[in-house]
Motif scaffolding. Sequence first.
Motif, short mmCIF file in Angstrom:
data_model
loop_
_atom_site.label_atom_id
_atom_site.label_comp_id
_atom_site.label_asym_id
_atom_site.label_seq_id
_atom_site.Cartn_x
_atom_site.Cartn_y
_atom_site.Cartn_z
N ASP A 16 -2.40 -6.84 -4.96
CA ASP A 16 -2.56 -6.62 -3.52
C ASP A 16 -1.43 -7.26 -2.72
OD1 ASP A 16 -4.83 -5.14 -3.84
OD2 ASP A 16 -6.22 -6.80 -3.45
N LEU A 17 -0.94 -8.41 -3.17
CA LEU A 17 0.17 -9.07 -2.46
C LEU A 17 1.40 -8.18 -2.44
CD1 LEU A 17 -0.11 -12.74 -3.85
CD2 LEU A 17 -0.89 -11.88 -1.63
N TYR A 18 1.66 -7.48 -3.55
CA TYR A 18 2.83 -6.58 -3.61
C TYR A 18 2.57 -5.27 -2.87
CZ TYR A 18 5.09 -9.68 -6.95
OH TYR A 18 5.70 -10.75 -7.54
N ARG A 19 1.33 -4.81 -2.90
CA ARG A 19 1.00 -3.59 -2.14
C ARG A 19 1.28 -3.79 -0.65
NH1 ARG A 19 -3.76 -3.10 -5.51
NH2 ARG A 19 -3.58 -1.28 -6.90
N ARG A 20 0.96 -4.99 -0.16
CA ARG A 20 1.22 -5.27 1.25
C ARG A 20 2.69 -5.18 1.60
NH1 ARG A 20 -2.30 -10.84 1.54
NH2 ARG A 20 -4.28 -9.95 0.78
N LEU A 21 3.54 -5.43 0.60
CA LEU A 21 4.99 -5.32 0.81
C LEU A 21 5.49 -3.91 0.58
CD1 LEU A 21 6.12 -8.63 -0.99
CD2 LEU A 21 5.76 -8.26 1.45
N GLY A 22 4.58 -3.01 0.18
CA GLY A 22 4.96 -1.60 0.00
C GLY A 22 5.28 -1.19 -1.42
#
Length: 502
Positions: free
Chosen positions: A114-120
């Motif tokens: 999820d942390l990386y998803r927030r960065l796209g």
Amino acid sequence: MSYVLFPGRHHLLTRFQADYLRQLAVDGVTVVWAVTSANHENTKRNPVPYHRREAAIERLSALSGLRSLVVPIFDTAPTDAFADVTLKSIAVATGIELTPDNTLLACSTPKVADLYRRLGFPVALVESDPGLRTTPERPWDVLLRLANGDETWRKLAHPATVDVFERYRLVDTIRTVVNDPVVGDEGGLTATRDYRTYAEAFADAAGRKWKAVKQYVQPGRIVDIGCGAGSLLELADREPALRESDLIGVEVARHLFQECVHKKAQGVFRNANVYFYQRNVLGGAIFADRSVDTTLTFALTHEIWSYGRQRESLLKFARRIFEHTAPGGVWINSDVCGPADRRRQVVLTLATDDGVTPAEPRSDLDSLTSDAVKAYLSGLSTRAKLEQFAKDFAFGCDFEVVGDGAVRIELGAAMDFLTRKDYVDNWLSETKEQFCGLSFAEWTELLVEAGFELDATSAPSRNNWIIENRIAPVASLSEVSGGSLDWPDTHLLTVARRPRNG
């Protein structure tokens, strides 16, 4: 897509991971292995050192035809910016900027993904991939199979991991570390200790302790178990008579061990034969039988008693030291000890006007910050601190109120409280430890049972500075019958020798 970013601790690699990555990394795509907790080893969460993890990754890459980059990521405090920290660490180490446009994230941990998803970043879920027909076993679960003696781990692990584990004899090490009954997940005895203040206090006392014992130290192989940040070995290093000796420090707490290694790297020690090991001696033999001339332990044995199985663990420890001691060699131990008659009932009278006295002790200290705990305890009266100590002390502290500020209590429990009441910086750790578990006479019996002969210089003692400055101003002891009672022994020094024909 030029890169697949694969973050994780990567202690064990699986056959599934190799197959999954081969499907992602096609047409020259590079797999970037971000190895987290790279500065941790020999702990339950991180039993394998980074350089062995890196070796297995490189071997897997060669066997699987993957083009890989391996980047160490040092441990950080929990943060929502962990993904950003990892990406910046990779950029610094390799010069490569991983972005959502050129990188696919491979990660099965939902919170991290999820942390990386927030960065796209687009995400492939590896073991959590919903498109899989069956759910593969995660690497950590396979490692736990290994730790539990289940040999089926070899079928699930990638041959690269099996090869590295066998060549470097890591199987037994992992089993010992993961199953260690004493050491916590992060490589310490307790998660609540402030190691900075602990190391500073030990360093301040090192000169006094070395002066008291150096006359008993035998040249040769000198081992300091529970060496802290290496302060005592620094003093041994300066002794001309020990310049040809091996100086060896053994420390279980990761924070302190890393400080020892840092000191050695900075050239603090002049002797070239200075070595440090991060080990728990109770977990298995470290040194060969009859190979150590002098063993030093300072403020350690009460921790083995407290975090282990009391006398059983302490006797096991003493026997292990006896086994590695050379005939005629010596074990020098300095620590706290209990009064000669620690079960004796006494009356303890405590000050009630040196702080507040709440109606009852708090039961939520473990939910507070360390600063909040310190502030609360510092504001209590000495009598109120006893109530809080009785609530938190892992070994029990029963007493009966017999007057204003006065309680009837066992002498050992009274001294456990009085010698700990001012440790407000590490209260939650200190209340898990018992100082008065054994008297000097009981210590003597244990050492003889382990095979040692006790030198005549061995004796109990009383720390009069602590009595005069910390205890006597706010407390007094008396007989149950009413007569005054002197303060008992608080410490001991034992010089235990292995017989030359033993």
